[in-house]
Design a protein around this motif. Structure first.
Motif, PDB file in Angstrom:
ATOM      1  N   ILE A   1     -36.340  32.979   2.380  1.00 59.81           N
ATOM      2  CA  ILE A   1     -37.599  33.622   2.790  1.00 59.81           C
ATOM      3  C   ILE A   1     -37.361  34.641   3.907  1.00 59.81           C
ATOM      4  CG2 ILE A   1     -39.872  33.199   3.836  1.00 59.81           C
ATOM      5  CD1 ILE A   1     -40.012  30.682   2.046  1.00 59.81           C
ATOM      6  N   PRO A   2     -36.684  34.301   5.009  1.00 55.51           N
ATOM      7  CA  PRO A   2     -36.433  35.328   6.022  1.00 55.51           C
ATOM      8  C   PRO A   2     -35.547  36.466   5.509  1.00 55.51           C
ATOM      9  CG  PRO A   2     -35.655  33.180   6.801  1.00 55.51           C
ATOM     10  CD  PRO A   2     -36.273  32.976   5.468  1.00 55.51           C
ATOM     11  N   GLN A   3     -34.596  36.147   4.641  1.00 50.75           N
ATOM     12  CA  GLN A   3     -33.760  37.211   4.071  1.00 50.75           C
ATOM     13  C   GLN A   3     -34.608  38.183   3.245  1.00 50.75           C
ATOM     14  OE1 GLN A   3     -30.562  35.563   1.751  1.00 50.75           O
ATOM     15  NE2 GLN A   3     -29.500  34.754   3.547  1.00 50.75           N
ATOM     16  N   THR A   4     -35.488  37.635   2.424  1.00 51.42           N
ATOM     17  CA  THR A   4     -36.335  38.481   1.583  1.00 51.42           C
ATOM     18  C   THR A   4     -37.236  39.365   2.438  1.00 51.42           C
ATOM     19  OG1 THR A   4     -36.295  36.826  -0.179  1.00 51.42           O
ATOM     20  CG2 THR A   4     -38.093  38.439  -0.239  1.00 51.42           C
ATOM     21  N   MET A   5     -37.842  38.780   3.463  1.00 61.78           N
ATOM     22  CA  MET A   5     -38.712  39.583   4.336  1.00 61.78           C
ATOM     23  C   MET A   5     -37.909  40.656   5.066  1.00 61.78           C
ATOM     24  SD  MET A   5     -41.610  36.956   5.787  1.00 61.78           S
ATOM     25  CE  MET A   5     -40.572  35.590   6.281  1.00 61.78           C
ATOM     26  N   HIS A   6     -36.678  40.344   5.477  1.00 60.16           N
ATOM     27  CA  HIS A   6     -35.822  41.320   6.148  1.00 60.16           C
ATOM     28  C   HIS A   6     -35.537  42.503   5.235  1.00 60.16           C
ATOM     29  CE1 HIS A   6     -31.838  43.010   7.179  1.00 60.16           C
ATOM     30  NE2 HIS A   6     -32.251  42.886   8.425  1.00 60.16           N
ATOM     31  N   TRP A   7     -35.077  42.219   4.015  1.00 60.03           N
ATOM     32  CA  TRP A   7     -34.678  43.304   3.113  1.00 60.03           C
ATOM     33  C   TRP A   7     -35.879  44.084   2.568  1.00 60.03           C
ATOM     34  CZ3 TRP A   7     -30.189  45.046   3.937  1.00 60.03           C
ATOM     35  CH2 TRP A   7     -29.186  44.194   4.399  1.00 60.03           C
ATOM     36  N   ILE A   8     -37.028  43.437   2.412  1.00 56.20           N
ATOM     37  CA  ILE A   8     -38.241  44.178   2.047  1.00 56.20           C
ATOM     38  C   ILE A   8     -38.621  45.125   3.181  1.00 56.20           C
ATOM     39  CG2 ILE A   8     -40.743  43.954   1.689  1.00 56.20           C
ATOM     40  CD1 ILE A   8     -40.132  41.430   0.024  1.00 56.20           C
ATOM     41  N   THR A   9     -38.503  44.652   4.419  1.00 55.93           N
ATOM     42  CA  THR A   9     -38.794  45.509   5.570  1.00 55.93           C
ATOM     43  C   THR A   9     -37.854  46.706   5.581  1.00 55.93           C
ATOM     44  OG1 THR A   9     -39.590  43.620   6.848  1.00 55.93           O
ATOM     45  CG2 THR A   9     -38.992  45.592   8.090  1.00 55.93           C
ATOM     46  N   VAL A  10     -36.582  46.484   5.333  1.00 55.84           N
ATOM     47  CA  VAL A  10     -35.605  47.580   5.292  1.00 55.84           C
ATOM     48  C   VAL A  10     -36.037  48.628   4.263  1.00 55.84           C
ATOM     49  CG1 VAL A  10     -33.226  48.193   4.657  1.00 55.84           C
ATOM     50  CG2 VAL A  10     -33.654  46.196   6.108  1.00 55.84           C
TER      51      VAL A  10
ATOM     52  N   MET B   1     -27.171  36.966   6.645  1.00 54.93           N
ATOM     53  CA  MET B   1     -28.407  37.638   6.220  1.00 54.93           C
ATOM     54  C   MET B   1     -28.324  38.156   4.793  1.00 54.93           C
ATOM     55  SD  MET B   1     -31.492  38.330   6.783  1.00 54.93           S
ATOM     56  CE  MET B   1     -31.922  38.015   8.465  1.00 54.93           C
ATOM     57  N   LEU B   2     -27.179  38.001   4.142  1.00 52.65           N
ATOM     58  CA  LEU B   2     -27.041  38.486   2.769  1.00 52.65           C
ATOM     59  C   LEU B   2     -27.387  37.388   1.772  1.00 52.65           C
ATOM     60  CD1 LEU B   2     -23.688  40.492   2.893  1.00 52.65           C
ATOM     61  CD2 LEU B   2     -26.025  41.389   2.909  1.00 52.65           C
ATOM     62  N   PRO B   3     -28.147  37.736   0.729  1.00 50.76           N
ATOM     63  CA  PRO B   3     -28.376  36.769  -0.348  1.00 50.76           C
ATOM     64  C   PRO B   3     -27.038  36.409  -1.000  1.00 50.76           C
ATOM     65  CG  PRO B   3     -29.853  38.652  -0.546  1.00 50.76           C
ATOM     66  CD  PRO B   3     -28.852  38.982   0.520  1.00 50.76           C
ATOM     67  N   LEU B   4     -26.967  35.243  -1.598  1.00 51.91           N
ATOM     68  CA  LEU B   4     -25.725  34.794  -2.230  1.00 51.91           C
ATOM     69  C   LEU B   4     -25.170  35.820  -3.215  1.00 51.91           C
ATOM     70  CD1 LEU B   4     -26.399  31.009  -2.864  1.00 51.91           C
ATOM     71  CD2 LEU B   4     -24.800  32.022  -1.244  1.00 51.91           C
ATOM     72  N   ALA B   5     -26.039  36.482  -3.959  1.00 54.93           N
ATOM     73  CA  ALA B   5     -25.607  37.437  -4.963  1.00 54.93           C
ATOM     74  C   ALA B   5     -24.889  38.643  -4.360  1.00 54.93           C
ATOM     75  CB  ALA B   5     -26.796  37.910  -5.792  1.00 54.93           C
ATOM     76  N   TRP B   6     -25.156  38.957  -3.081  1.00 55.24           N
ATOM     77  CA  TRP B   6     -24.558  40.137  -2.447  1.00 55.24           C
ATOM     78  C   TRP B   6     -23.263  39.809  -1.708  1.00 55.24           C
ATOM     79  CZ3 TRP B   6     -29.116  43.063   0.310  1.00 55.24           C
ATOM     80  CH2 TRP B   6     -30.016  43.497  -0.658  1.00 55.24           C
TER      81      TRP B   6
END
Length: 184
Positions: free
Chosen positions: A13-22, A178-183
């Motif tokens: 959830i925090p990762q998703t919000m971070h990357w959406i903000t970016v 801060m990177l999703p597993l896929a990245w």
């Protein structure tokens, strides 16, 4: 992947919000910088609408991020060979980034009102300007909005460079957290 933070890293959830903000910040900044590329009329109005909507979305995501952060504290800081000063500098940069994530959209809202224009809320409704148009004031607010937006992009680029420095030079897990597993 865990939804919540752990001592090893940030949750989904925090990762998703971070990357959406970016993504939203980059889109809003690009539309603001290159608005004169669009021909006057419907295309430029659509660009401004997306720019404003993106800025409002940044505020919304930021509120959610801050609420989430209260409920789910971030993982502990990765300590490096540079010690406590780097930790403090990183924390200060985060506070400034959060401040700019608020200040840039707020100054954009003020600019819209200084022009005497309504503030569209994602095409659902509009908020009328509480003021009559004032071109001089609008120019001043636009200048402030642009300086803050450029400061946000510069500081975000510095933030990204610091994450890469952590990864490639200091060889710690700061970026990986801060990177999703896929990245990874």
């Amino acid at each position: 992947m865990h939804l919540r933070n752990s001592t090893a890293g940030y949750g989904a959830i925090p990762q998703t919000m971070h990357w959406i903000t970016v993504a939203l910040v980059i889109l809003a900044w690009a539309l603001g910088q290159f608005d004169d590329v669009f021909p006057k009329g419907a295309a430029r109005a659509a660009s401004l609408f997306v720019h404003i909507s993106t800025g409002l979305a940044v505020i919304g995501i930021l509120v959610l991020r801050l609420l989430w952060r209260l409920a789910d504290p971030p993982p502990p800081i990765e300590h490096t060979i540079l010690g406590v000063w780097l930790d403090r500098a990183g924390r200060l940069i985060h506070y400034i980034l959060y401040g700019l994530l608020v200040a840039v959209p707020i100054s954009g809202i003020l600019l819209q009102f200084a022009r005497g224009d309504t503030l569209p809320l994602f095409g659902l409704t509009e908020i009328a300007s509480p003021w009559v148009a004032d071109r001089g004031f609008a120019r001043s607010v636009k200048e402030i909005h642009e300086v803050l937006a450029n400061a946000l992009i510069i500081l975000a680029a510095f933030h990204a460079a610091a994450a890469l420095l952590h990864h490639w030079v200091l060889r710690d897990r700061t970026l990986l957290r801060m990177l999703p597993l896929a990245w990874r």
